[in-house]
Design an enzyme around this catalytic site. Structure first.
Site, PDB file in Angstrom:
ATOM      1  N   ASP A 190      32.688  39.245  32.709  1.00 17.63           N
ATOM      2  CA  ASP A 190      33.507  39.519  33.922  1.00 17.63           C
ATOM      3  C   ASP A 190      35.140  39.259  33.566  1.00 17.63           C
ATOM      4  O   ASP A 190      35.309  38.755  32.360  1.00 17.63           O
ATOM      5  CB  ASP A 190      33.134  38.180  34.818  1.00 17.63           C
ATOM      6  CG  ASP A 190      33.495  36.781  34.522  1.00 17.63           C
ATOM      7  OD1 ASP A 190      32.836  35.734  34.768  1.00 17.63           O
ATOM      8  OD2 ASP A 190      34.301  36.497  33.814  1.00 17.63           O
ATOM      9  N   ILE A 191      35.809  39.728  34.291  1.00 17.56           N
ATOM     10  CA  ILE A 191      37.243  39.603  34.108  1.00 17.56           C
ATOM     11  C   ILE A 191      37.839  38.190  34.400  1.00 17.56           C
ATOM     12  O   ILE A 191      37.671  37.660  35.481  1.00 17.56           O
ATOM     13  CB  ILE A 191      38.141  40.595  35.074  1.00 17.56           C
ATOM     14  CG1 ILE A 191      37.656  41.924  34.961  1.00 17.56           C
ATOM     15  CG2 ILE A 191      39.534  40.326  34.921  1.00 17.56           C
ATOM     16  CD1 ILE A 191      38.050  43.019  35.832  1.00 17.56           C
ATOM     17  N   ASN A 240      44.351  38.951  41.695  1.00 19.44           N
ATOM     18  CA  ASN A 240      44.174  39.413  43.290  1.00 19.44           C
ATOM     19  C   ASN A 240      45.225  38.740  44.382  1.00 19.44           C
ATOM     20  O   ASN A 240      45.936  39.188  44.893  1.00 19.44           O
ATOM     21  CB  ASN A 240      43.040  39.448  43.915  1.00 19.44           C
ATOM     22  CG  ASN A 240      42.000  40.566  43.858  1.00 19.44           C
ATOM     23  OD1 ASN A 240      42.416  41.738  43.332  1.00 19.44           O
ATOM     24  ND2 ASN A 240      40.667  40.569  43.825  1.00 19.44           N
ATOM     25  N   GLU A 274      34.154  41.040  40.043  1.00 18.13           N
ATOM     26  CA  GLU A 274      34.782  41.502  38.959  1.00 18.13           C
ATOM     27  C   GLU A 274      33.846  41.504  37.658  1.00 18.13           C
ATOM     28  O   GLU A 274      34.175  41.252  36.430  1.00 18.13           O
ATOM     29  CB  GLU A 274      35.832  40.694  38.437  1.00 18.13           C
ATOM     30  CG  GLU A 274      35.557  39.277  37.929  1.00 18.13           C
ATOM     31  CD  GLU A 274      35.244  38.156  39.158  1.00 18.13           C
ATOM     32  OE1 GLU A 274      35.042  37.007  38.764  1.00 18.13           O
ATOM     33  OE2 GLU A 274      35.152  38.458  40.354  1.00 18.13           O
ATOM     34  N   ASP A 287      42.029  46.055  42.814  1.00 12.95           N
ATOM     35  CA  ASP A 287      40.909  47.466  42.813  1.00 12.95           C
ATOM     36  C   ASP A 287      41.378  48.164  41.774  1.00 12.95           C
ATOM     37  O   ASP A 287      40.394  48.831  40.912  1.00 12.95           O
ATOM     38  CB  ASP A 287      41.212  48.162  44.131  1.00 12.95           C
ATOM     39  CG  ASP A 287      40.643  47.278  45.296  1.00 12.95           C
ATOM     40  OD1 ASP A 287      39.912  46.441  44.879  1.00 12.95           O
ATOM     41  OD2 ASP A 287      40.513  47.915  46.308  1.00 12.95           O
ATOM     42  N   HIS A 302      45.392  43.062  46.487  1.00 13.48           N
ATOM     43  CA  HIS A 302      44.026  43.721  46.160  1.00 13.48           C
ATOM     44  C   HIS A 302      44.138  45.007  45.950  1.00 13.48           C
ATOM     45  O   HIS A 302      43.218  45.488  45.353  1.00 13.48           O
ATOM     46  CB  HIS A 302      43.162  43.404  47.386  1.00 13.48           C
ATOM     47  CG  HIS A 302      42.751  42.176  47.836  1.00 13.48           C
ATOM     48  ND1 HIS A 302      41.596  41.239  47.509  1.00 13.48           N
ATOM     49  CD2 HIS A 302      43.337  41.093  48.634  1.00 13.48           C
ATOM     50  CE1 HIS A 302      41.693  40.357  47.987  1.00 13.48           C
ATOM     51  NE2 HIS A 302      42.615  39.734  48.751  1.00 13.48           N
TER      52      HIS A 302
END
Length: 80
Positions: free
Chosen positions: A2-3, A10, A46, A19, A15
């Site tokens: 995951d990030i 965000n 994520e 994205d 957002h």
């Protein structure tokens, strides 16, 4: 995988930028794993998954490290 700190990203960059970052990471993963039996997918949010086959454990570590390095080389700024 995951990030890290994606919610903060965000919250601070918006957002739309979040994205765009997800798309950049997904493209990087896809370019890194390009053999016929390599698979990259988004699990949700994520989080991403990658499936690949290797004969040796060291090869798996090398491929995973390559994924990490390619994402780091995107130089996505996250000042928060």
């Amino acid at each position: 995988m995951d990030i890290d700190h994606f919610k903060q990203y965000n919250d601070n960059y918006g957002h739309q930028m979040g994205d765009e970052t997800l798309i950049k990471v997904a493209k990087s993963l896809s370019k890194s794993l390009k053999r016929e039996n390599d698979f990259v997918f988004r699990i949700g949010g994520e989080e991403f998954g990658a499936l690949f086959f290797t004969e040796e454990l060291n090869d798996a570590y090398e491929m995973a490290n390559n994924l990490r390095e390619n994402i780091e080389n995107l130089k996505i700024e996250h000042a928060f």
